[in-house]
Design an enzyme around this catalytic site. Structure first.
Site, PDB file in Angstrom:
ATOM      1  N   GLY A  45       0.765  -1.236   0.000  1.00  0.00           N
ATOM      2  CA  GLY A  45       0.000   0.000   0.000  1.00  0.00           C
ATOM      3  C   GLY A  45       0.797   1.289   0.000  1.00  0.00           C
ATOM      4  O   GLY A  45       0.368   2.291  -0.554  1.00  0.00           O
ATOM      5  N   ASP A 101       0.828   3.428   4.518  1.00  0.00           N
ATOM      6  CA  ASP A 101      -0.275   4.051   3.791  1.00  0.00           C
ATOM      7  C   ASP A 101      -1.360   4.562   4.730  1.00  0.00           C
ATOM      8  O   ASP A 101      -1.841   5.675   4.586  1.00  0.00           O
ATOM      9  CB  ASP A 101      -0.860   3.110   2.730  1.00  0.00           C
ATOM     10  CG  ASP A 101      -1.344   1.774   3.276  1.00  0.00           C
ATOM     11  OD1 ASP A 101      -1.161   1.495   4.478  1.00  0.00           O
ATOM     12  OD2 ASP A 101      -1.899   0.986   2.485  1.00  0.00           O
ATOM     13  N   ASP A 104      -4.905   2.326  10.899  1.00  0.00           N
ATOM     14  CA  ASP A 104      -6.307   2.045  11.163  1.00  0.00           C
ATOM     15  C   ASP A 104      -6.408   1.569  12.613  1.00  0.00           C
ATOM     16  O   ASP A 104      -6.345   2.380  13.530  1.00  0.00           O
ATOM     17  CB  ASP A 104      -6.786   0.989  10.160  1.00  0.00           C
ATOM     18  CG  ASP A 104      -8.287   0.836  10.085  1.00  0.00           C
ATOM     19  OD1 ASP A 104      -8.975   1.204  11.041  1.00  0.00           O
ATOM     20  OD2 ASP A 104      -8.783   0.321   9.068  1.00  0.00           O
ATOM     21  N   PHE A 153     -14.011   2.682   4.692  1.00  0.00           N
ATOM     22  CA  PHE A 153     -13.024   1.833   4.036  1.00  0.00           C
ATOM     23  C   PHE A 153     -12.617   2.533   2.751  1.00  0.00           C
ATOM     24  O   PHE A 153     -13.413   2.676   1.832  1.00  0.00           O
ATOM     25  CB  PHE A 153     -13.565   0.431   3.747  1.00  0.00           C
ATOM     26  CG  PHE A 153     -12.457  -0.510   3.374  1.00  0.00           C
ATOM     27  CD1 PHE A 153     -11.786  -1.221   4.345  1.00  0.00           C
ATOM     28  CD2 PHE A 153     -12.050  -0.642   2.047  1.00  0.00           C
ATOM     29  CE1 PHE A 153     -10.739  -2.070   4.018  1.00  0.00           C
ATOM     30  CE2 PHE A 153     -11.011  -1.489   1.707  1.00  0.00           C
ATOM     31  CZ  PHE A 153     -10.350  -2.197   2.696  1.00  0.00           C
ATOM     32  N   ASP A 160      -5.877  -0.609  -1.179  1.00  0.00           N
ATOM     33  CA  ASP A 160      -6.623  -1.557  -1.990  1.00  0.00           C
ATOM     34  C   ASP A 160      -7.730  -2.242  -1.214  1.00  0.00           C
ATOM     35  O   ASP A 160      -7.805  -2.157   0.005  1.00  0.00           O
ATOM     36  CB  ASP A 160      -5.672  -2.650  -2.495  1.00  0.00           C
ATOM     37  CG  ASP A 160      -5.297  -3.630  -1.393  1.00  0.00           C
ATOM     38  OD1 ASP A 160      -5.565  -4.829  -1.550  1.00  0.00           O
ATOM     39  OD2 ASP A 160      -4.733  -3.199  -0.355  1.00  0.00           O
TER      40      ASP A 160
END
Length: 179
Positions: A45, A101, A104, A153, A160
């Site tokens: 990512g 990237d 979360d 998301f 991706d």
């Protein structure tokens, strides 16, 4: 939070990405003036972000990559972190910046930070393009953050879903059922 973004709706534009990456590169260059750094890109990512970021950094910069996962082909973390590819370079006594990237849940990055600290770098900092603090399950914070994003998301610009959508030049969100 409810996902109210339509797939394809631009959350962060290509121009916004370019501008913020330029600012991050300038800040890193200032912080490490006269020093050398090793940036570690987290595959897959962070590849686009790392590529653009290092072109904005003016200090001597080396790169290496790691592949780490806790997601697989899902939109939710499994909580189990696996290292798929380790570094090719030793990091002892080096200024290291992990380039990610998105942060979360923070589970993967927390594990990775502790793992790399055991290798005794001179410094270890974290640079993330996107931060989703609402989802955090661990105590992890980036030293350099591109954008804070809502609990959606998101895909594009390297991010991706099941290896799709990385090639989008902007960031959008993926709705349930979108494939």
């Amino acid at each position: 939070m409810e996902n109210n973004c339509t797939f394809g709706e631009v959350v962060i534009t290509e121009e916004q990405l370019k501008q913020r990456i330029k600012e991050l590169g300038a800040q890193i260059s200032k912080d490490y003036e006269g020093e050398e750094i090793l940036v570690i890109g987290i595959l897959k990512g962070a590849v686009l972000f790392l590529s653009d970021l290092i072109r904005e950094i003016t200090v001597d910069t080396k790169i290496d990559f790691m592949a780490v996962t806790s997601y697989g082909a899902s939109t939710k973390t499994s909580g189990v972190v696996r290292i798929l590819k380790d570094l090719d370079t030793g990091i002892e006594d080096l200024n290291v910046i992990i380039v990610e990237d998105i942060i979360d849940s923070g589970i993967t990055l927390h594990y990775l930070r502790d793992y790399l600290l055991g290798r005794m770098p001179k410094t270890l900092k974290i640079c993330t393009l996107l931060d989703k603090p609402e989802r955090r399950e661990t105590d992890i914070k980036a030293d350099y953050t591109g954008f804070e994003v809502e609990n959606k998301f998101i895909v594009g610009y390297g991010l991706d879903f099941d290896q799709k959508y990385r090639n989008l030049p902007y960031i959008t969100c993926l709705e349930e059922g979108t494939k």
